[in-house]
Scaffold this active site. Sequence first.
Site, PDB file in Angstrom:
ATOM      1  N   HIS A  47     -36.563  -6.641  82.996  1.00  0.00           N
ATOM      2  CA  HIS A  47     -35.820  -6.718  81.733  1.00  0.00           C
ATOM      3  C   HIS A  47     -35.697  -5.317  81.117  1.00  0.00           C
ATOM      4  CE1 HIS A  47     -35.499 -10.995  81.552  1.00  0.00           C
ATOM      5  NE2 HIS A  47     -36.737 -11.266  81.216  1.00  0.00           N
ATOM      6  N   GLY A  56     -29.735 -15.569  81.860  1.00  0.00           N
ATOM      7  CA  GLY A  56     -29.458 -16.152  83.167  1.00  0.00           C
ATOM      8  C   GLY A  56     -30.324 -15.556  84.277  1.00  0.00           C
ATOM      9  N   THR A  57     -31.449 -14.958  83.900  1.00  0.00           N
ATOM     10  CA  THR A  57     -32.354 -14.319  84.868  1.00  0.00           C
ATOM     11  C   THR A  57     -32.844 -15.308  85.932  1.00  0.00           C
ATOM     12  OG1 THR A  57     -33.199 -13.225  82.883  1.00  0.00           O
ATOM     13  CG2 THR A  57     -34.334 -12.752  84.967  1.00  0.00           C
ATOM     14  N   SER A 101     -31.012 -19.530  72.939  1.00  0.00           N
ATOM     15  CA  SER A 101     -31.835 -19.830  74.104  1.00  0.00           C
ATOM     16  C   SER A 101     -33.224 -19.200  73.944  1.00  0.00           C
ATOM     17  CB  SER A 101     -31.139 -19.287  75.360  1.00  0.00           C
ATOM     18  OG  SER A 101     -31.878 -19.581  76.502  1.00  0.00           O
ATOM     19  N   ARG A 130     -32.813 -25.374  80.490  1.00  0.00           N
ATOM     20  CA  ARG A 130     -32.446 -26.199  79.339  1.00  0.00           C
ATOM     21  C   ARG A 130     -31.054 -26.757  79.593  1.00  0.00           C
ATOM     22  NH1 ARG A 130     -30.417 -25.927  74.104  1.00  0.00           N
ATOM     23  NH2 ARG A 130     -29.462 -23.934  74.614  1.00  0.00           N
TER      24      ARG A 130
HETATM   25  P1  A3P Z   1     -30.053 -22.284  77.681  1.00  0.00           P
HETATM   26  O1  A3P Z   1     -31.311 -22.156  76.914  1.00  0.00           O
HETATM   27  O2  A3P Z   1     -28.845 -21.887  76.878  1.00  0.00           O
HETATM   28  O3  A3P Z   1     -29.876 -23.595  78.334  1.00  0.00           O
HETATM   29  P2  A3P Z   1     -33.302 -16.728  81.507  1.00  0.00           P
HETATM   30  O4  A3P Z   1     -33.383 -17.285  82.867  1.00  0.00           O
HETATM   31  O5  A3P Z   1     -32.762 -15.325  81.461  1.00  0.00           O
HETATM   32  O6  A3P Z   1     -34.556 -16.902  80.772  1.00  0.00           O
HETATM   33  O7  A3P Z   1     -32.178 -17.562  80.746  1.00  0.00           O
HETATM   34  C1  A3P Z   1     -32.402 -18.905  80.427  1.00  0.00           C
HETATM   35  C2  A3P Z   1     -31.089 -19.616  80.279  1.00  0.00           C
HETATM   36  O8  A3P Z   1     -30.495 -19.809  81.559  1.00  0.00           O
HETATM   37  C3  A3P Z   1     -31.279 -20.987  79.664  1.00  0.00           C
HETATM   38  O9  A3P Z   1     -30.099 -21.222  78.884  1.00  0.00           O
HETATM   39  C4  A3P Z   1     -31.351 -21.865  80.898  1.00  0.00           C
HETATM   40  O10 A3P Z   1     -31.052 -23.217  80.669  1.00  0.00           O
HETATM   41  C5  A3P Z   1     -30.316 -21.201  81.783  1.00  0.00           C
HETATM   42  N1  A3P Z   1     -30.515 -21.488  83.209  1.00  0.00           N
HETATM   43  C6  A3P Z   1     -31.700 -21.567  83.874  1.00  0.00           C
HETATM   44  N2  A3P Z   1     -31.479 -21.888  85.147  1.00  0.00           N
HETATM   45  C7  A3P Z   1     -30.150 -22.018  85.298  1.00  0.00           C
HETATM   46  C8  A3P Z   1     -29.320 -22.362  86.413  1.00  0.00           C
HETATM   47  N3  A3P Z   1     -29.830 -22.660  87.588  1.00  0.00           N
HETATM   48  N4  A3P Z   1     -27.979 -22.411  86.199  1.00  0.00           N
HETATM   49  C9  A3P Z   1     -27.446 -22.120  84.999  1.00  0.00           C
HETATM   50  N5  A3P Z   1     -28.187 -21.805  83.915  1.00  0.00           N
HETATM   51  C10 A3P Z   1     -29.522 -21.748  84.069  1.00  0.00           C
END
Ligand code: A3P
Length: 328
Positions: free
Chosen positions: A133, A71-72, A164, A294
């Site tokens: 990270h 959720g970064t 993910s 995603r």
């Molecule tokens: P999924 O692949 O399960 O959909 P990070 O940002 O740490 O790389 O994590 C990516 C995950 O956060 C992905 O999960 C992505 O879809 C989700 N994500 C990205 N933007 C988001 C947002 N605005 N709200 C909720 N989830 C989000």
Amino acid sequence: DGPHDGAPTYAGMAKLVPALPLETRCPPFALRRYGGFWLPEAALRRGLPALHAGFAPRRADVLLASYPKSGTTWLKALAFATVRRAVHPPSSIDHPLRRRNPQDCVPFLEFDFDHGDMAELEALPSPRVLATHLPYSLLPDRVVADDGARIVYVCRDPKDALVSSWLFTRKASPSVGVDSDSYSLQEAAELFREGRCFYGPQCRHVLEYWDASRRPFGGGEVLFLRYEEMLRDPAGSLKTMAEFMGCGFSEEEVARGVVDEIVDLCSLEKLKNMEANRDGRRNASGIRSDSFFRKGVAGDWSSHMSPEMGKMLDEAVEEALQGSGFSF
Ligand code: A3P
């Protein structure tokens, strides 16, 4: 395999890295084990020494920390929109998040300044919002000191983070010239079980920040958030975060709908459909911007993993967390 006495230096890491345990089965980057974690070589050779040598934290800094795919991107968007709301009201049509990928609005300490030139970082106005990270134990002492940064950590269910990560790797690897089409989820799950993955093991990563979040601090605090809780209550999570970051919302702002505006601006649907995040655009690091967005739900692992694979991972996580008092 470190960390060693004293801070990691360029010369020290140049000598040490080739001798560290190597993992090449987890695309797209070669990983080396250092300080108990599997980290990308570039971060070890350049990012970590640069950070330890040249980063001067300020008390007002907000450091967003996470294990990858937890959720970064969302956290970056929310923190940036909140901290900068006086300059960039969330309703403004030219808000930076409408023009740029959230990854580009908040730099990663160990990637974006790995050239060692911290002038750009120094020039950022306070409060700076930065990301990493890196595990807690590898952050410079002055970051986690009493007068160090405020750290916001987000954690996510391991099976969802793994799925993910696997899908992201397959989609984003070509951006860095690596073909990961043949990298199966089974392989990814087995490597994950052994903690031999990008910034793994996840449980150890999470536990370090979890422990830090429970210590009584004079400063250098850690706010520990969960992705699933943020999905359940985005506005409540945002208010907690804002308070912690030292820029809580006033009653008047809440009444004006500012919290809801930020939640809406940073929602997956909104961000995903911004022009900057569509049509094969790339972010500043050359990664396809759409690969950061995603489904954004809890429990999607079950659409990709067999129940047996899920069970194998649950058992590994249970074992890793044993005696910690923490559960996902
Ligand atoms: P999924 O692949 O399960 O959909 P990070 O940002 O740490 O790389 O994590 C990516 C995950 O956060 C992905 O999960 C992505 O879809 C989700 N994500 C990205 N933007 C988001 C947002 N605005 N709200 C909720 N989830 C989000």
